[in-house]
Enzyme design. Structure first.
Site, PDB file in Angstrom:
ATOM      1  N   GLU A 143      -0.827   1.370  -5.261  1.00  0.00           N
ATOM      2  CA  GLU A 143      -0.673   0.118  -4.522  1.00  0.00           C
ATOM      3  C   GLU A 143      -0.643  -1.078  -5.473  1.00  0.00           C
ATOM      4  O   GLU A 143      -1.623  -1.315  -6.197  1.00  0.00           O
ATOM      5  CB  GLU A 143      -1.818  -0.031  -3.538  1.00  0.00           C
ATOM      6  CG  GLU A 143      -2.009   1.181  -2.648  1.00  0.00           C
ATOM      7  CD  GLU A 143      -3.352   1.215  -1.961  1.00  0.00           C
ATOM      8  OE1 GLU A 143      -3.877   0.129  -1.635  1.00  0.00           O
ATOM      9  OE2 GLU A 143      -3.891   2.327  -1.764  1.00  0.00           O
ATOM     10  N   HIS A 162       0.836  -1.218   0.000  1.00  0.00           N
ATOM     11  CA  HIS A 162       0.000   0.000   0.000  1.00  0.00           C
ATOM     12  C   HIS A 162       0.871   1.269   0.000  1.00  0.00           C
ATOM     13  O   HIS A 162       0.853   2.040   0.960  1.00  0.00           O
ATOM     14  CB  HIS A 162      -0.864  -0.071   1.274  1.00  0.00           C
ATOM     15  CG  HIS A 162      -2.026   0.864   1.335  1.00  0.00           C
ATOM     16  ND1 HIS A 162      -1.906   2.218   1.343  1.00  0.00           N
ATOM     17  CD2 HIS A 162      -3.360   0.620   1.429  1.00  0.00           C
ATOM     18  CE1 HIS A 162      -3.108   2.777   1.429  1.00  0.00           C
ATOM     19  NE2 HIS A 162      -4.000   1.837   1.486  1.00  0.00           N
TER      20      HIS A 162
END
Ligand code: TA6
Length: 309
Positions: free
Chosen positions: A280, A177
């Protein structure tokens, strides 16, 4: 999860011993009970937390940060850290059946074991491991071994290997992320998603939407792009481009909270949205790997700078 679920597994002396012989690598505690490894090589520097094997910072020498770390990020055991590269596993986002379970799974709030820290020429290589235990089995009733390999040089490479060490087959969703630091969110162009389709998480993940052009962000964005492509962020304010390459991923999540959500998130400044975008490398949406007994899957991201051509 109870407090002791977040206990460190290795002492500062253990960590220092593993890194010994490498002056480029050291252990510090920015907050009590929250050790990080500082990496200083001739070509770049990084900070990696034992909690979540989370890269918190990375920048090539003489360059502004490439990763964003919120100045209000909380570094306390068991609390997700807002910034860097959180490892979201074994589910991405909210748990599909039980919204009480931690968002983005538990890998990012557990202390991982530092297996090794070495130098390969001018590149630092850190290897972390997280193995299923009674705490994880209470949240996710399967056995696994995760290995995170972080390579710090003129590029940053994060590889997550996930192995099913149990007897039953299961699916996972996950993401690296990555929070990318920007000069100004309104002065970037995001290339690499044009021509793909995305699930709009703000629109209830209904039908995939076609992305006609390169992406400019003018408001809250929370999208799962069905794409295997690299992404290039052209940052006109910092006069540089940042590339995000990936492997083992058929979905790329792009997120910016914009103004209202920035104000609502306690670990983000009100204007924090202006200084980052998340790109991400994921297995999310319909992209959910199946892990068979003894089977494994690898998710990898490589991040670096390019001239603003
Ligand atoms: O990756 C996008 C997202 O799922 C957003 O919906 C937002 O929740 C973000 O992750 C941050 O999640 P966190 O649990 O770290 O606050």
């Amino acid at each position: 999860m109870r407090a002791h679920d977040f206990d460190m597994t290795q002492s500062l002396d253990d960590l220092t011993a593993i890194l010994s012989g490498n002056p480029e690598l050291s252990v510090t505690e920015p907050e009590p009970g929250f050790p990080v490894i500082e990496v200083h090589t001739p070509v770049s520097s990084a900070t990696v937390a034992l909690q979540g094997a989370q890269v918190l910072a990375w920048a090539p020498t003489d360059h502004p940060p490439v990763l964003y770390l919120s100045p209000k990020a909380r570094m306390q055991p068991g609390t997700p850290v807002r910034g860097g590269i959180p490892i979201c596993w074994p589910w991405f986002g909210e748990h599909s059946e039980d919204p009480e379970l931690p968002s983005h799974g538990f890998a990012r709030t557990r202390f991982w074991e530092l297996v090794s820290g070495t130098m390969e020429g001018r590149m630092a290589v850190l290897v972390f491991r997280l193995v299923s235990d009674e705490v994880t089995r209470a949240l996710f009733p399967h056995d696994f071994e995760l290995t995170a390999t972080i390579k710090v040089a003129d590029k940053l490479r994060v590889k997550l290997q996930m192995k099913n060490t149990g007897e039953d087959l299961y699916k996972v969703s996950c993401a690296l992320h990555t929070y990318l630091s920007l000069g100004d969110i309104e002065r970037i162009q995001l290339e690499g998603v044009k021509g793909s389709h995305y699930l709009d998480r703000l629109g209830g993940d209904a039908e995939p939407v076609y992305q006609e052009k390169n992406l400019q962000i003018k408001g809250e964005v929370d999208r799962i792009y069905q794409s295997m492509s690299s992404v290039l962020i052209r940052d006109l304010d910092r006069y540089r481009s940042v590339f995000v390459d990936k492997a083992g991923s058929r979905s790329t999540v792009i997120w910016n909270p914009w103004k209202e959500k920035s104000k609502a998130l306690p670990d983000l400044p009100d204007k924090g949205y202006k200084e980052f975008v998340c790109v991400e490398c994921a297995n999310a949406g319909s992209d959910k790997p199946t892990l068979r007994p003894n089977g494994s899957h690898t998710l990898e991201t490589v991040i670096g700078l390019r001239p603003l051509s």
